[in-house]
Design a protein around this motif. Structure first.
Motif: not given
Length: 496
Positions: A154-161, A163-171
């Protein structure tokens, strides 16, 4: 609802020859809840409040008070005083909701007029959606932390979208879906969710407190710290702390009728708020102090952030249980304190197009437009904006109290709250008594933010706003009093 003259199922009877409800002011979600459908007991009311006061902000509140120089006992006393004052304000402002079964956005028409009421309604709705976005993003961070610990990938899902990383968007997406599921079946699902969420957070809090007492062999080092303040400075800081605590819930004092309209009796409303607000808040704050005391002994420094504490313990099962509790607690406060009032406010703006469910889902969408992940980079800005809005809502609370108790003498012609031609129409739907009182109260509440020499007043903005707003409204209403409608109209209106 166009063309409807009444809806007996929702407790509204306009009487013979009375004007029909205007479709721009009425639909089933805004209509009075009839006595047969007011099924919330004091247990429901208290668990709703339990679910709201058990949040990350409330957990960390003692840290803020102790940072001001107060010791643990003084901080708990400040919390107790703040929540007792809030309880009193909400008790009295909740009474018309319980008596007549109508929400805030309808009650406020009595003092602002059916068109002027949109001013405080839009203000409260904006604040509620903003708080929803902020709390929602905070909850998504808990999801991110839990998933990052349980699943290393999960920590590697860092593609920025944006202003927020992908894992942030998923959360965020996960958390928004949970909100949508809770509100999808209306107020009764919210009530049932709070019935579980509130006590669950208490149980987990008790477990955390037991852990803290075990580690610290008693209340802990935080309770041993003396106050760094003395004399007048100590009392002034105590007052500032009380006002700051009130500020967290000052906006909800305005729209407490949104909840109290579903309570079956005044007794249930009072007992429910007493148990759920001051009593639970003080107990919960004491739990947070004891738990944080244990972190001093275990880690060498206090950890007030519950998510940081869960990560520091390095126990997957503790992280899972604690993370789930934080998520549930955040859901609980967000649904009842932010989505619910915002949804009613949106329905009030477009009653012909929106109902409670569709408005709640619209709140979720609008909340994303606030981009809370960008605001979190400058947390001070969040609280400056929300503090200013909250300061403006203090006068609204004062005006509502003065209108119901001093001007209307606890009697409202409910049916006429839903028309542009009734006794509350004032000047083409604008009651300038309420608007002028609001401007005076808002100016007094926020003047400390504009004039540096009066900056100290900013710490007491809620009290100033309530006092000035209520006094100005009562005075203007007395000076500009209109002739009372004839007795037959008053009896017919009160009967509704």
């Amino acid at each position: 609802m166009a063309g409807a003259s009444a809806d007996p199922a929702y407790g509204l009877d306009f009487g013979t020859g009375a004007a029909a409800p205007d479709p721009g002011l009425y639909n089933e979600d805004l209509a009075p809840v009839p006595a047969s459908r007011r099924d919330w007991s004091w247990v429901n009311m208290s668990t709703v409040w339990m679910g709201m006061v058990h949040n990350v902000v409330a957990y960390e509140a003692a840290a803020g008070l102790m940072a001001l120089g107060l010791n643990a006992v003084q901080s708990l006393a400040a919390v107790a005083v703040a929540y007792v004052l809030l309880f009193l304000a909400m008790w009295f402002n909740a009474r018309p909701g319980t008596r007549y079964g109508v929400p805030f956005c309808v009650l406020i028409r009595s003092s602002f007029g059916p068109r002027g009421a949109q001013i405080p309604v839009v203000l409260r709705g904006f604040c509620a959606i903003f708080w929803f976005a902020v709390q929602g993003y905070a909850g998504s961070m808990a999801i991110d932390a839990v998933l990052g610990t349980l699943f290393p990938a999960w920590a590697h899902l860092t593609t920025p979208i944006l202003g927020m990383p992908l894992k942030g968007w998923l959360a965020v997406a996960m958390f928004w879906v949970l909100h949508a599921w809770i509100v999808s079946h209306g107020v009764h699902r919210i009530r049932n969710f709070e019935l579980v969420a509130g006590p669950l957070v208490i149980v987990v809090g008790i477990l955390a407190t037991a852990w803290g007492l075990h580690v610290a062999h008693g209340p802990g080092p935080l309770f041993d710290q003396p106050s760094r303040l003395h004399g007048a400075h100590a009392w002034l800081t105590f007052a500032v702390g009380v006002t700051g605590m009130i500020g967290i819930w000052s906006t909800f004092a305005v729209n407490i009728p949104d909840l109290s309209r579903f309570v079956r009796s005044e007794r249930d409303q009072v007992i429910g708020q007493l148990v759920g607000l001051p009593i639970t808040a003080v107990v919960f704050t004491a739990m947070s102090v004891i738990t944080t005391s244990a972190t001093i002994l275990k880690f060498g420094h206090p950890i007030w952030d519950p998510v940081a504490l869960l990560l520091a313990l390095h126990q997957p099962w503790v992280l899972l249980l604690g993370g789930a509790t934080i998520i549930i607690a955040t859901l609980s406060v967000n649904v009842a304190a932010n989505i619910m009032p915002a949804a009613y406010d949106l329905v009030n703006l477009m009653p012909a197009r929106l109902n409670f469910r569709s408005a709640s889902l619209l709140v979720l969408g609008i909340g994303l437009l606030f981009a809370p992940w960008l605001w979190f980079k400058d947390a001070d800005s969040i609280f400056k904006v929300l503090g200013a809005i909250g300061g403006l809502l203090g006068p609204v609370t004062g005006i509502m109290l003065a209108d119901f108790y001093l001007v209307r003498r606890q009697h409202l012609a409910v049916a006429e709250l839903y028309t542009y031609s009734g006794r509350y129409r004032a000047t083409e739907g604008w009651n300038f008594t309420g608007i002028i009182a609001f401007l005076l109260g808002g100016t007094a509440a926020l003047i400390g933010n504009v004039i540096p020499a009066l900056s100290m007043l900013g710490a007491f903005s809620w009290f100033i706003g309530i006092i000035v707003g209520a006094s100005a409204y009562a005075t203007l209403a007395h000076l500009l009093a209109a002739p009372e409608p004839n007795a037959s109209r008053r009896v017919a209106g009160d009967a509704a």
